[in-house]
Design an enzyme around this catalytic site. Structure first.
Site, PDB file in Angstrom:
ATOM      1  N   TYR A 174     -35.503  -6.953  -2.017  1.00  0.00           N
ATOM      2  CA  TYR A 174     -36.122  -8.168  -1.457  1.00  0.00           C
ATOM      3  C   TYR A 174     -35.444  -8.555  -0.157  1.00  0.00           C
ATOM      4  O   TYR A 174     -34.251  -8.313   0.021  1.00  0.00           O
ATOM      5  CB  TYR A 174     -36.094  -9.347  -2.439  1.00  0.00           C
ATOM      6  CG  TYR A 174     -34.740  -9.700  -3.026  1.00  0.00           C
ATOM      7  CD1 TYR A 174     -34.197  -8.965  -4.080  1.00  0.00           C
ATOM      8  CD2 TYR A 174     -34.016 -10.794  -2.554  1.00  0.00           C
ATOM      9  CE1 TYR A 174     -32.973  -9.307  -4.636  1.00  0.00           C
ATOM     10  CE2 TYR A 174     -32.784 -11.144  -3.115  1.00  0.00           C
ATOM     11  CZ  TYR A 174     -32.267 -10.390  -4.155  1.00  0.00           C
ATOM     12  OH  TYR A 174     -31.056 -10.725  -4.711  1.00  0.00           O
ATOM     13  N   PRO A 175     -36.220  -9.145   0.744  1.00  0.00           N
ATOM     14  CA  PRO A 175     -35.628  -9.640   1.979  1.00  0.00           C
ATOM     15  C   PRO A 175     -35.230 -11.111   1.824  1.00  0.00           C
ATOM     16  O   PRO A 175     -35.778 -11.809   0.966  1.00  0.00           O
ATOM     17  CB  PRO A 175     -36.773  -9.513   2.981  1.00  0.00           C
ATOM     18  CG  PRO A 175     -38.004  -9.731   2.173  1.00  0.00           C
ATOM     19  CD  PRO A 175     -37.706  -9.238   0.774  1.00  0.00           C
ATOM     20  N   MET A 176     -34.282 -11.547   2.608  1.00  0.00           N
ATOM     21  CA  MET A 176     -33.888 -12.963   2.548  1.00  0.00           C
ATOM     22  C   MET A 176     -33.383 -13.505   3.872  1.00  0.00           C
ATOM     23  O   MET A 176     -33.029 -12.761   4.786  1.00  0.00           O
ATOM     24  CB  MET A 176     -32.857 -13.197   1.445  1.00  0.00           C
ATOM     25  CG  MET A 176     -31.566 -12.434   1.593  1.00  0.00           C
ATOM     26  SD  MET A 176     -30.401 -12.858   0.262  1.00  0.00           S
ATOM     27  CE  MET A 176     -29.924 -14.508   0.734  1.00  0.00           C
ATOM     28  N   GLN A 214     -25.050  -2.600  -4.971  1.00  0.00           N
ATOM     29  CA  GLN A 214     -25.823  -3.377  -3.997  1.00  0.00           C
ATOM     30  C   GLN A 214     -25.645  -2.781  -2.622  1.00  0.00           C
ATOM     31  O   GLN A 214     -24.561  -2.326  -2.270  1.00  0.00           O
ATOM     32  CB  GLN A 214     -25.406  -4.859  -4.069  1.00  0.00           C
ATOM     33  CG  GLN A 214     -24.809  -5.471  -2.833  1.00  0.00           C
ATOM     34  CD  GLN A 214     -23.314  -5.223  -2.747  1.00  0.00           C
ATOM     35  OE1 GLN A 214     -22.767  -4.275  -3.312  1.00  0.00           O
ATOM     36  NE2 GLN A 214     -22.625  -6.049  -1.993  1.00  0.00           N
ATOM     37  N   SER A 252     -26.185 -19.288  -2.164  1.00  0.00           N
ATOM     38  CA  SER A 252     -27.584 -19.038  -2.522  1.00  0.00           C
ATOM     39  C   SER A 252     -28.316 -20.335  -2.852  1.00  0.00           C
ATOM     40  O   SER A 252     -29.443 -20.549  -2.411  1.00  0.00           O
ATOM     41  CB  SER A 252     -27.676 -18.095  -3.731  1.00  0.00           C
ATOM     42  OG  SER A 252     -27.256 -16.800  -3.374  1.00  0.00           O
TER      43      SER A 252
HETATM   44  O1  76R Z   1     -19.485  -6.173   0.892  1.00  0.00           O
HETATM   45  C1  76R Z   1     -18.708  -6.619   0.016  1.00  0.00           C
HETATM   46  O2  76R Z   1     -18.608  -6.146  -1.129  1.00  0.00           O
HETATM   47  C2  76R Z   1     -17.868  -7.784   0.371  1.00  0.00           C
HETATM   48  C3  76R Z   1     -18.362  -8.993  -0.222  1.00  0.00           C
HETATM   49  C4  76R Z   1     -19.844  -9.220   0.044  1.00  0.00           C
HETATM   50  C5  76R Z   1     -20.474  -9.547   1.258  1.00  0.00           C
HETATM   51  C6  76R Z   1     -19.873  -9.715   2.634  1.00  0.00           C
HETATM   52  C7  76R Z   1     -20.881  -9.154  -0.968  1.00  0.00           C
HETATM   53  C8  76R Z   1     -20.651  -8.808  -2.289  1.00  0.00           C
HETATM   54  N1  76R Z   1     -22.069  -9.505  -0.384  1.00  0.00           N
HETATM   55  C9  76R Z   1     -21.875  -9.732   0.945  1.00  0.00           C
HETATM   56  C10 76R Z   1     -22.824 -10.099   1.899  1.00  0.00           C
HETATM   57 MN1  76R Z   1     -23.826  -9.793  -1.376  1.00  0.00          MN
HETATM   58  N2  76R Z   1     -25.584  -9.994  -2.333  1.00  0.00           N
HETATM   59  C11 76R Z   1     -26.657 -10.707  -1.861  1.00  0.00           C
HETATM   60  C12 76R Z   1     -27.607 -10.842  -2.930  1.00  0.00           C
HETATM   61  O3  76R Z   1     -30.188 -13.260  -4.698  1.00  0.00           O
HETATM   62  C13 76R Z   1     -29.265 -13.834  -4.088  1.00  0.00           C
HETATM   63  O4  76R Z   1     -28.938 -15.034  -4.351  1.00  0.00           O
HETATM   64  C14 76R Z   1     -28.492 -13.123  -3.006  1.00  0.00           C
HETATM   65  C15 76R Z   1     -28.882 -11.652  -2.844  1.00  0.00           C
HETATM   66  C16 76R Z   1     -27.099 -10.167  -4.028  1.00  0.00           C
HETATM   67  C17 76R Z   1     -27.741 -10.019  -5.383  1.00  0.00           C
HETATM   68  C18 76R Z   1     -25.812  -9.651  -3.636  1.00  0.00           C
HETATM   69  C19 76R Z   1     -24.976  -8.916  -4.474  1.00  0.00           C
HETATM   70  N3  76R Z   1     -24.676 -10.499   0.354  1.00  0.00           N
HETATM   71  C20 76R Z   1     -24.109 -10.488   1.590  1.00  0.00           C
HETATM   72  C21 76R Z   1     -25.073 -10.976   2.545  1.00  0.00           C
HETATM   73  C22 76R Z   1     -24.859 -11.106   4.054  1.00  0.00           C
HETATM   74  C23 76R Z   1     -24.649 -12.562   4.353  1.00  0.00           C
HETATM   75  C24 76R Z   1     -23.877 -12.882   5.583  1.00  0.00           C
HETATM   76  O5  76R Z   1     -23.139 -12.039   6.101  1.00  0.00           O
HETATM   77  O6  76R Z   1     -24.015 -14.047   6.017  1.00  0.00           O
HETATM   78  C25 76R Z   1     -26.206 -11.304   1.829  1.00  0.00           C
HETATM   79  C26 76R Z   1     -27.507 -11.857   2.373  1.00  0.00           C
HETATM   80  C27 76R Z   1     -25.945 -11.009   0.463  1.00  0.00           C
HETATM   81  C28 76R Z   1     -26.828 -11.221  -0.584  1.00  0.00           C
HETATM   82  N4  76R Z   1     -22.954  -9.034  -3.066  1.00  0.00           N
HETATM   83  C29 76R Z   1     -21.640  -8.638  -3.240  1.00  0.00           C
HETATM   84  C30 76R Z   1     -23.640  -8.676  -4.219  1.00  0.00           C
HETATM   85  C31 76R Z   1     -22.727  -8.014  -5.118  1.00  0.00           C
HETATM   86  C32 76R Z   1     -23.131  -7.440  -6.486  1.00  0.00           C
HETATM   87  C33 76R Z   1     -21.489  -7.997  -4.520  1.00  0.00           C
HETATM   88  C34 76R Z   1     -20.184  -7.422  -5.058  1.00  0.00           C
HETATM   89  C35 76R Z   1     -20.088  -5.982  -4.641  1.00  0.00           C
HETATM   90  C36 76R Z   1     -18.829  -5.341  -5.100  1.00  0.00           C
HETATM   91  O7  76R Z   1     -17.754  -5.870  -4.811  1.00  0.00           O
HETATM   92  O8  76R Z   1     -18.957  -4.286  -5.726  1.00  0.00           O
END
Ligand code: 76R
Length: 290
Positions: A174-176, A214, A252
């Site tokens: 999905y996009p966001m 992810q 979120s």
């Molecule tokens: O990359 C990394 O593991 C470092 C921490 C991290 C970042 C920087 C991280 C971890 N995410 C990052 C960035 Mn994420 N992520 C989402 C969604 O549905 C929703 O409410 C949100 C959708 C999910 C399900 C998800 C999962 N993440 C981002 C960004 C960029 C935002 C910005 O830079 O401003 C978005 C839009 C976003 C959204 N994220 C994780 C996960 C998961 C499962 C992790 C842990 C990964 C791990 O450590 O193995």
């Protein structure tokens, strides 16, 4: 508490933009299948089209494309291509377009983005150090320090920047956007506050390590939303649980806006014929292990 020996640099002195690392170029292609027209073909003609398309799709798999059978009305197929550049993505699009099978595939939508790792923690730490040393943001000295840090991170993060298509059976894409309202606006928050919220987000996500993979892609300037979220798992319920839990993350709950969701089942290109005969291929979906 003793007074800090130095006053921490204020937000106003730091660039608002977090450092990001970019990797693979990514294209999602969602397609409807023209079942009625396909059924009207005789078996020989269907075979001819399949035999032409299959090697093309198998070669794409080897270059990191995943094929998914989508659930619901949003399309029948989703192809997810990870490539070295936009040129390579375009080449994949053209290769598919020139097969006869593509006459039966109708694009419903697509999504263009690049793998993005947001480096909030390192950015704030580095910006603070550089301001403390008296460097001006965007001066040649500043830029050299930033480039050195990015080079280090890039080497350490290489496998995450250029991922293979995960072998998991299910995908959720999905996009966001981050909210830009008059009242709640992600882009006007101080960088330290965004860093804090992103750290909390990462901590929730980390608890799902092992169950879900992810891949976050950035699409500012490339497509209609700001990020693409790809989740891969062997149990689709994990998507619901992770995404539900994240709805309660401040980042979120307050700042996230979502587009349409696409859920699909991975299948190897070699099994496309079975799918088009109405049977979802089972079992090992990792083409490398066939
Ligand atoms: O990359 C990394 O593991 C470092 C921490 C991290 C970042 C920087 C991280 C971890 N995410 C990052 C960035 Mn994420 N992520 C989402 C969604 O549905 C929703 O409410 C949100 C959708 C999910 C399900 C998800 C999962 N993440 C981002 C960004 C960029 C935002 C910005 O830079 O401003 C978005 C839009 C976003 C959204 N994220 C994780 C996960 C998961 C499962 C992790 C842990 C990964 C791990 O450590 O193995």
């Amino acid at each position: 508490m003793s007074a800090p020996s130095k006053v921490r640099p204020q937000t106003a002195e730091m660039p608002p933009v977090p450092l990001t690392l970019e990797g693979s170029s990514v294209l999602h292609q969602m397609m409807r299948f023209r079942w009625a027209e396909w059924r009207r073909l005789n078996p020989g003609e269907r075979n001819r089209l399949l035999n032409e398309a299959q090697p093309v799709l198998q070669e794409m798999e080897n270059r990191q494309s995943g094929l998914y059978s989508l659930l619901g009305h949003k399309g029948e197929l989703m192809l997810v291509h990870f490539r070295a550049s936009f040129d390579h993505l375009k080449q994949a699009e053209l290769q598919l377009a020139r097969t006869g099978l593509s006459d039966y595939l109708e694009a419903t939508t697509s999504y263009l983005s690049v793998v993005e790792l947001g480096l909030y923690d390192s950015s704030v730490k580095l910006y603070q150090q550089l301001v403390e040393r008296g460097l001006q943001p965007h001066s040649p000295e500043w830029n050299a320090e930033v480039e050195q840090e990015m080079e280090r991170q890039r080497a350490a993060m290489r496998p995450r920047l250029y991922p293979e298509v995960p072998p998991n059976r299910y995908i959720c894409f999905y996009p966001m956007d981050r909210r830009r309202g008059e009242d709640k606006n992600w882009y006007t928050l101080p960088i330290e506050e965004r860093q804090r919220q992103m750290r909390e987000h990462g901590m929730v996500g980390r608890r799902y390590a092992g169950e879900v993979k992810q891949i976050i892609t950035g699409s500012i300037g490339f497509d209609d939303w700001e990020w693409g979220v790809d989740l891969f798992a062997d149990d689709p319920l994990v998507f619901k649980k992770l995404i539900y839990e994240m709805r309660f993350d401040e980042v979120s709950a307050v700042y996230a806006l979502f587009g349409h969701f696409y859920v699909g089942v991975r299948f190897p290109a070699a099994q496309l014929g079975r799918l088009l005969e109405g049977e979802l291929p089972k079992g090992n979906t990792n083409p490398q292990q066939h």
